[in-house]
Design a protein around this motif. Structure first.
Motif, short mmCIF file in Angstrom:
data_model
loop_
_atom_site.label_atom_id
_atom_site.label_comp_id
_atom_site.label_asym_id
_atom_site.label_seq_id
_atom_site.Cartn_x
_atom_site.Cartn_y
_atom_site.Cartn_z
N ASP A 36 6.73 -36.08 2.73
CA ASP A 36 5.63 -35.94 2.04
C ASP A 36 4.84 -34.83 1.92
OD1 ASP A 36 3.44 -37.27 0.66
OD2 ASP A 36 3.06 -38.71 1.98
N LEU A 37 4.79 -34.43 0.69
CA LEU A 37 4.09 -33.15 0.75
C LEU A 37 2.64 -33.23 0.03
CD1 LEU A 37 7.25 -32.43 0.12
CD2 LEU A 37 6.19 -30.11 -0.69
N PHE A 38 1.65 -32.78 0.32
CA PHE A 38 0.22 -32.89 -0.36
C PHE A 38 -0.75 -31.62 -0.45
CE2 PHE A 38 0.05 -33.09 4.40
CZ PHE A 38 -1.08 -32.18 4.65
N VAL A 39 -1.38 -31.53 -1.41
CA VAL A 39 -2.44 -30.79 -1.64
C VAL A 39 -3.87 -31.38 -1.80
CG1 VAL A 39 -3.05 -28.81 -3.05
CG2 VAL A 39 -0.76 -29.27 -2.78
N ARG A 40 -4.64 -31.08 -0.89
CA ARG A 40 -5.97 -31.82 -0.89
C ARG A 40 -7.17 -30.60 -1.34
NH1 ARG A 40 -7.18 -35.99 3.82
NH2 ARG A 40 -8.22 -36.61 1.86
N ASN A 41 -7.87 -31.15 -2.24
CA ASN A 41 -9.17 -30.30 -2.99
C ASN A 41 -8.15 -29.23 -3.73
OD1 ASN A 41 -11.33 -28.96 -3.79
ND2 ASN A 41 -11.87 -28.36 -1.78
N ALA A 42 -7.39 -29.50 -4.47
CA ALA A 42 -6.29 -28.76 -5.25
C ALA A 42 -7.20 -27.52 -5.79
CB ALA A 42 -5.44 -29.51 -6.23
N ALA A 43 -8.33 -27.79 -6.50
CA ALA A 43 -8.99 -26.82 -7.31
C ALA A 43 -9.99 -25.99 -6.24
CB ALA A 43 -9.91 -27.45 -8.23
N ASP A 44 -9.87 -26.12 -4.88
CA ASP A 44 -10.86 -25.35 -3.91
C ASP A 44 -12.19 -25.28 -4.26
OD1 ASP A 44 -10.73 -24.14 -1.54
OD2 ASP A 44 -10.46 -22.04 -2.68
N LYS A 45 -12.78 -26.31 -4.53
CA LYS A 45 -13.90 -26.87 -4.79
C LYS A 45 -14.69 -26.30 -3.44
CE LYS A 45 -13.79 -27.73 -9.14
NZ LYS A 45 -14.03 -29.00 -9.72
N ASN A 46 -16.23 -26.09 -3.69
CA ASN A 46 -17.16 -26.12 -2.66
C ASN A 46 -17.95 -27.13 -2.87
OD1 ASN A 46 -16.08 -23.61 -1.46
ND2 ASN A 46 -17.13 -22.66 -2.98
N ILE A 47 -17.84 -28.13 -1.96
CA ILE A 47 -18.63 -29.40 -2.06
C ILE A 47 -19.24 -29.67 -0.86
CG2 ILE A 47 -18.34 -31.98 -2.46
CD1 ILE A 47 -15.35 -31.37 -3.65
N LYS A 48 -20.71 -29.82 -1.18
CA LYS A 48 -21.89 -29.75 -0.22
C LYS A 48 -21.82 -31.33 0.51
CE LYS A 48 -25.02 -27.76 -2.61
NZ LYS A 48 -26.27 -27.11 -3.04
N THR A 49 -22.04 -31.60 1.72
CA THR A 49 -22.15 -32.88 2.35
C THR A 49 -23.51 -32.91 2.85
OG1 THR A 49 -21.10 -32.44 4.47
CG2 THR A 49 -19.87 -33.13 2.64
N SER A 50 -24.16 -31.80 3.17
CA SER A 50 -25.69 -31.77 3.77
C SER A 50 -26.20 -30.50 3.37
CB SER A 50 -25.74 -32.08 5.10
OG SER A 50 -24.77 -31.03 6.08
N ALA A 51 -27.60 -30.19 3.68
CA ALA A 51 -28.01 -29.14 3.20
C ALA A 51 -29.37 -29.02 4.36
CB ALA A 51 -28.55 -28.82 1.99
N GLN A 52 -29.99 -27.70 4.44
CA GLN A 52 -31.17 -27.47 5.23
C GLN A 52 -31.69 -26.12 5.02
OE1 GLN A 52 -29.82 -27.98 9.56
NE2 GLN A 52 -29.13 -25.85 9.48
N ASN A 53 -32.97 -25.87 5.29
CA ASN A 53 -33.32 -24.38 5.24
C ASN A 53 -34.60 -24.26 5.96
OD1 ASN A 53 -35.30 -25.94 4.20
ND2 ASN A 53 -35.83 -24.33 2.38
N PRO A 54 -34.37 -24.49 7.41
CA PRO A 54 -35.18 -24.43 8.65
C PRO A 54 -35.87 -23.04 8.60
CG PRO A 54 -33.12 -24.56 9.56
CD PRO A 54 -32.95 -24.77 8.11
N GLN A 55 -35.02 -21.94 8.34
CA GLN A 55 -35.51 -20.77 8.20
C GLN A 55 -36.09 -20.22 7.16
OE1 GLN A 55 -33.98 -18.01 11.31
NE2 GLN A 55 -33.20 -19.64 12.47
#
Length: 816
Positions: free
Chosen positions: A776-795
């Protein structure tokens, strides 16, 4: 779930006793027939034959679920439930709950860096802080029907499963604790009588990925069998280390001079002197952040004691030696890559868990069955984490930014539960179930936060230690549900559960930096005892307290079978999550949810097409928002705020189609509207304005904001085609996910706090040989997208955590 060797021996004794007791009686039992409530899904090694059968059919295989605590056909179960078979988990390379979410409408999961825990959101409601002993999830996790109060082990590495059921909407009546908006039940593969079978698999990939897994079914007698399953997965981290700063010495001295003068004036007994930036303060080698190194082993035993009685018992060991996920700068500094950071705290993660799960089923007579479900688990962990993520480059050893580490010195949980269920069997005029439940938790932790000016060698900005030697949870419940089959077409269901919860925080203390003149400016270390007179720490909060609460939840539902292959249902159900204690021993209130739902399930064209829909409206009260905050006196604490409520409504659809014998398509879609009620919230993870309400330094009115991780639209399309070859089959697969933009926090702070609309594509190509080999061969996130799951800016600098970049690999295996 334990790490220390002496403890493992001590806690292992009841495990060994249970296994020895089981083995002692195996040969004394009589030959048996199939057991009660047999698991509907087949183990992985039997799926090769099933795939071959399916490939020659235009009918979608029938799926059975346990959503109503009895095995029923998915299409005859009037509940919004997604059933993911072992084959589907395999095809989609599912390893964690975060891999499951795209297969379920209205479901999302996020990773949290310092704890390495996955938190879940369903139908727009979740809690990103459900990663400590202070916050419970709204989406409950069950393994073989046993509640997992701490998700570190259960959701991290999924292996040798018969399938996963994701139940959407409140499940408090039958499933119980913390299933306010839904529940996830993982069914492990069980031993099979009289079968010598199994599988082995190994794989490789980029980022030095190496993996292996397998299972062996071993007959012990005519009435007993054992199953041994294992898994190991590892890969290097995704985050590269940036080169330490090279700043001229004159500039460093100029920047540091006023800070040194002020520090020496305040601490005449502990003067500091200038020192150049030390490259040893920055990590340059060793394990990288976002690395995986996880191993698990499961031993399962089945004993058919008599034709009407059988016992399934399993012991599972899990350990994690990977690294946490890093907060990355959303806009990298010039010349730096997104997947890199200026790190001054080396990553470490050590998590060990042990679990025992047991289920005894007894068919008392043809009309009644009794089940006793018990579970025990122990978890022990520690970690070190670079919380600041190098968001600022220091201008000297004590200026130009903050160096913050989040160090979990100890995280220890123990839990056990008992559940007894008595239910009718077979189809009756009234189908009923009665149950009793008791669950207990005992938690302890120590969590240190050193925040230094400039670098670890600089002056103290603030630091604290949160020590919780004992926090207990006791939950008791009685529940029942009955379905009155009015006619062959009309069915009326009612259910209720009464839950009583008690929480105690015993001896918990929050220690904060007191900045005494005679104490050296050094970061807190594991050897520091904040209670010592010369430590420089003082008590900022005493957290001892007790909380008790209770709630009755209920369900009312009517369903109508339009035809033998089509049904409609309507339901009203309620959910509940207990209140609890926050820092200072201050209680917070409970959450409640009322869910109104209309649904349909239909099969068309002689089984070629299956369409399931759910339309819902949820009235949510008392949403618990937990976050670290700074108090007006400068002390830090973890606080929980109860929102007035939230309004959530939406639509979900699932379509499965066998277009031809060789073509299969699955499509899911969801629309979600999730609006928060009245809430003024604070959090040190974000730069917020000064607060106008007493008791907190910075806050924001988020009333009417959109709930985080709830995209308005979300779709998933999976397609595969089977090519018949002379000696096997070749199956290419396409999985495409698209969703509209979604907020990453309740604060809705603009584009950096949002993941824009995106698409994600996974590809696969599998060859199954007639002789049971497969590749079984696989490619995940084939387009190499930068997908955020959380964010913060404490500083003041926006950071984020991301789904993994593009990964490529293969697995090869053999079933027998």
């Amino acid at each position: 779930m334990n790490t220390a060797t002496p403890r493992a021996r001590k806690l292992g004794s009841p495990i060994r006793l249970a296994v020895l007791t089981l083995l002692a009686g195996l040969n004394a039992a009589q030959a048996q027939t199939a057991g009660v409530n047999a698991t509907p899904e087949a183990p992985k090694e039997q799926q090769q034959a099933q795939k071959a059968t399916e490939a020659s059919s235009t009918v979608i295989p029938e799926v059975y679920v346990t959503a109503t605590k009895r095995s029923t056909s998915l299409q005859r179960t009037p509940v919004a439930v997604t059933a993911i078979s072992a084959a589907a988990l395999d095809d989609n390379h599912v390893q964690t709950i975060q891999d499951v979410v795209n297969l379920v409408p209205g479901f999302s999961a996020t990773s949290q860096g310092d704890h390495g825990v996955i938190t879940m959101t369903m139908r727009g409601i979740g809690n990103d802080s459900a990663k400590t002993e202070y916050a419970d999830p709204e989406v409950a996790v069950f393994v073989d029907g046993i509640y997992s109060p701490r998700p570190e082990g259960a959701t991290t590495l999924l292996f040798d499963l018969d399938g996963i059921e994701v139940l959407r909407g409140p499940q408090g009546t039958l499933w119980g604790r913390n299933s306010t908006v839904g529940a996830v039940n993982m069914q492990t593969a069980k031993p099979t009588l009289g079968s010598n079978s199994g599988y082995v698999e190994a794989g490789m990939g980029d980022y030095a990925r190496v993996g292996g897994r397998g299972a062996f079914n071993i007959p012990l007698s005519d009435t007993a069998a054992m199953r041994v399953a294992f898994v190991h997965e590892q890969h290097d981290g995704y985050v590269d280390y940036q080169t330490p700063p090279n700043i001229p010495l004159v500039q460093q001295q100029a920047a540091a001079a006023p800070v040194i003068a002020a520090a020496n004036a305040a601490h005449p007994n502990n003067p500091i002197a200038f020192q150049p930036l030390n490259n040893a303060n920055f990590v340059q080698g060793g394990p990288k952040y976002n690395a995986q190194d996880q191993t698990a082993l499961r031993l399962s035993l089945l004993w058919e004691i008599m034709p009407s009685l059988h016992w399934n018992v399993a012991y599972e060991r899990y350990q994690d030696r990977g690294t946490p996920s890093m907060n990355l700068m959303q806009t990298p500094r010039a010349g730096q890559d997104l997947w890199s950071a200026l790190i001054d705290t080396a990553p470490s993660l050590k998590r060990d868990s042990n679990s025992v799960r047991s289920r005894v089923d007894w068919a008392i007579n043809p009309d009644m069955a009794l089940a006793y479900i018990a579970g025990w688990s122990s978890f022990r962990g520690s970690s070190t984490y670079d919380q600041d993520g190098g968001s600022y480059v220091p201008t000297s050893f004590t200026t130009g930014g903050k160096s913050q580490a989040n160090n979990t010195l100890l995280s220890k949980y123990k839990s056990y539960s008992h559940e007894v269920e008595l239910q009718s069997t077979g189809k009756k005029q009234v189908d009923w179930l009665l149950g009793l439940y008791y669950g207990h938790e005992n938690n302890a932790m120590r969590f240190d936060i050193p925040i230094m000016n400039g670098t670890q060698s600089g002056t103290v900005n603030w630091q604290g230690s949160f020590i919780q030697p004992k926090e207990t949870v006791d939950s008791k419940a009685v529940f029942g549900q009955a379905t009155w089959n009015l006619t062959d077409q009309w069915h009326l269901t009612g259910g209720a559960r009464y839950t009583k919860d008690k929480r105690e925080n015993i001896g918990g203390i929050g220690w904060g930096w007191n900045d005494k003149a005679d104490v050296p400016q050094l970061p807190i270390s594991p050897s520091t005892n904040p209670a010592d007179a010369g430590s420089g720490f003082a008590v900022s909060s005493r957290n001892s307290g007790s909380f008790s609460g209770s709630k009755a939840t209920w369900l009312g539902r009517v369903s109508y079978d339009i035809t033998p292959t089509s049904m409609l249902y309507a339901s009203v159900s309620t959910g509940y999550k207990s209140g609890g204690l926050q820092d200072g021993g201050i209680p917070y209130g409970q959450e409640t949810l009322t869910n109104y739902e209309l649904g349909s399930k239909s099969t068309f064209m002689n089984g070629m097409i299956r369409i399931n829909n759910a339309l819902y409206y949820e009235k949510f009260k008392g949403f618990q928002f937990s976050a670290p905050v700074t108090n007006p006196d400068g002390s830090h604490s973890l606080s929980t705020f109860n929102a007035e409520g939230a309004k959530v409504y939406g639509l979900e659809t699932e379509i499965a189609a066998k277009l031809t014998k060789a073509d299969r398509l699955q499509f899911t879609a969801s629309y979600t509207h999730a609006e928060l009620g009245a809430l003024i919230g604070g959090s040190n993870d974000y730069t917020l304005p000064a607060c106008s309400i007493p008791g907190i330094s910075n806050c924001l009115d988020v009333t009417g904001n959109t709930m985080p991780h709830s995209p308005k639209w979300s779709t998933q399309l999976m397609y595969q085609h089977v090519f018949q070859l002379p000696a096997g089959t070749l199956t290419p697969r396409l999985s495409a996910h698209w969703e509209s933009s979604s907020w990453l926090s309740v604060f809705n702070l603009g584009e950096p706090d949002r993941q824009g609309s995106y698409s994600k594509i996974d590809l696969g190509l599998r060859y199954d040989a007639d002789k049971k080999y497969y590749v079984d061969l696989f490619v995940r996130n084939a387009a190499d997208k930068n997908i955020k799951t959380s964010a913060q800016n404490p500083q003041g600098v926006w950071q984020a955590q991301y789904l993994p970049p593009r990964t490529i690999g293969f697995n090869a295996g053999y079933t027998f």
